[in-house]
Design an enzyme around this catalytic site. Structure first.
Site: not given
Length: 402
Positions: A301, A310, A297
């Site tokens: 998100h 992160y 990805r």
């Protein structure tokens, strides 16, 4: 390039068509090359990150899957490239519209175009799709107008298209529940004696949901003609894959008694071939398959997420080099399958699509504000009536105000 898969029940081979024979042989080869859980998983890959076709003659295991794209033409390759480019453009426009306040939220597919277009183009018209909320590329393949995907994210409808028109179900926000819906639908397909198949899309994070495990079990026990297509983009929001499971994801199928296979999710040809193989198994009555499309990805998100909090920039940069669109473009250029005129024409087409998306979204009529109170109870309810009256009074307090 080797292939890993879990062992499956003995195939019931049909009239001996070339494709059926190839599929049975592929499963046999895949099972024979399965490795222990601590072995490094390998991918089914037909197109390298540099855009070079894998020589099937040097890799017999891959050759069995390459059989399913043996009939691919240069025109087909250009079509796959067009699909990915236009899907990415639509996705980028939707992200921009959300940032401008035109959409409440958007879940981007950036980086996952090959997994979605490859699997989507493997489907027949009579197959049925159960998506999550990120399958914009699959929706494109099913003929759903991309602007219809945006109504729900703008808050003007609950879906925006008729699922029966394109055999493409409405987006599912509840994580993993669509796998149960797909399994039940596939059980019905089998009971009806149809030779169509069902495919359920979900992510690596959803694979940890109990609903998905239940779907696996029911599908296996009832030998349902369903393909579980997991796009492992390696991040369940901020949770990396290594914190979600102790074994490679595709190996989870082993515990339920059906094949699991990992495919290079950034290789549109491999995704097309493996999905055709899995759908072929389903149609011949050989039950479910778990396909793990190993991808990444590239963006957030959703637009409410910040991936810089992160994950490292070095990781993202490494995957940018594996971009599925650049990979196929390199192949088309090297093979003479497309020239600069083709790419320029496609760029113009993408600009037209982007403009249409912006215009349609901004012209979407607002829903009836009071419609939220309708169809809550079949016979009405005193509490809903009271809430409706309170809300109407609240709205009326703004009339004529500054």
């Amino acid at each position: 390039m080797t292939v890993e898969s879990t062992a499956a029940r003995k195939p019931r081979r049909s009239s001996g068509t070339k494709r059926a024979a190839g599929a049975a042989s592929a499963r046999k080869t895949a099972a024979a090359t399965a490795q222990p859980h601590d072995a490094e998983p390998q991918l089914v890959q037909l197109l390298t990150p540099e855009g070079e076709r894998v020589d099937a003659g040097d890799h017999p295991d891959v050759a069995e899957f390459a059989h399913f794209v043996a009939d691919i033409t240069t025109e087909d390759l250009r079509g796959l490239y067009r699909d990915m480019v236009l899907t990415r453009r639509f996705d980028g426009e939707a992200t921009a519209l959300q940032r401008q306040g035109e959409l409440g939220l958007w879940a981007s597919l950036l980086g996952q175009e090959a997994a979605q277009i490859g699997s989507g183009r493997a489907l027949r018209d009579d197959d049925y799709v159960f998506p999550t909320y990120r399958e914009h590329g699959v929706a494109w393949c099913r003929g759903v107008d991309p602007t219809n995907l945006l109504g729900m994210f703008r808050g003007v409808n609950h879906g925006g298209w008729d699922p029966t028109t394109n055999n493409f179900h409405l987006y599912t926000i509840v994580i993993g529940s669509q796998t149960l819906h797909a399994t039940g639908y596939a059980m019905g397909v089998a009971k009806d004696g149809a030779d169509s198949a069902v495919i359920a899309y979900f992510g690596d994070g959803a694979s940890s949901q109990g609903d998905v495990m239940e779907a696996f079990n029911f599908a296996a026990v009832y030998n349902s003609p369903v393909v579980f297509f997991c796009q492992n983009n390696q991040w369940a929001i901020s949770e990396p894959t290594e914190r979600q499971m102790r074994v490679p994801l595709y190996q989870r199928a082993q515990g339920f008694g059906f094949p699991g296979i990992r495919v290079d999710g950034n290789d549109v040809l491999a995704c097309l071939a493996v999905t055709r193989w899995a759908l072929d198994r389903a149609r011949r009555g050989e039950g479910p398959t778990l396909v793990e499309a190993f991808t990444y990805r590239m963006g957030a998100h959703t637009t409410s997420d910040d991936p810089t909090k992160y994950r490292r920039d070095e990781e993202t940069a490494a995957w940018e080099a594996k971009d599925p669109i650049l990979r196929l473009k390199a192949h088309l250029l090297a093979s003479g399958g497309a020239d600069e005129a083709f790419f320029a024409e496609l760029e113009a087409e993408s600009e037209t699509l982007g403009k249409r998306v912006r215009e349609v979204v901004r012209s979407m009529p607002d829903p009836d504000t009071m419609a939220i109170f309708e169809n809550v109870y079949a016979d009405g309810h005193a509490l809903v009536d009271e809430e409706r009256a309170q809300f109407a009074a609240y709205l009326a307090s703004f009339e004529g105000g500054e």
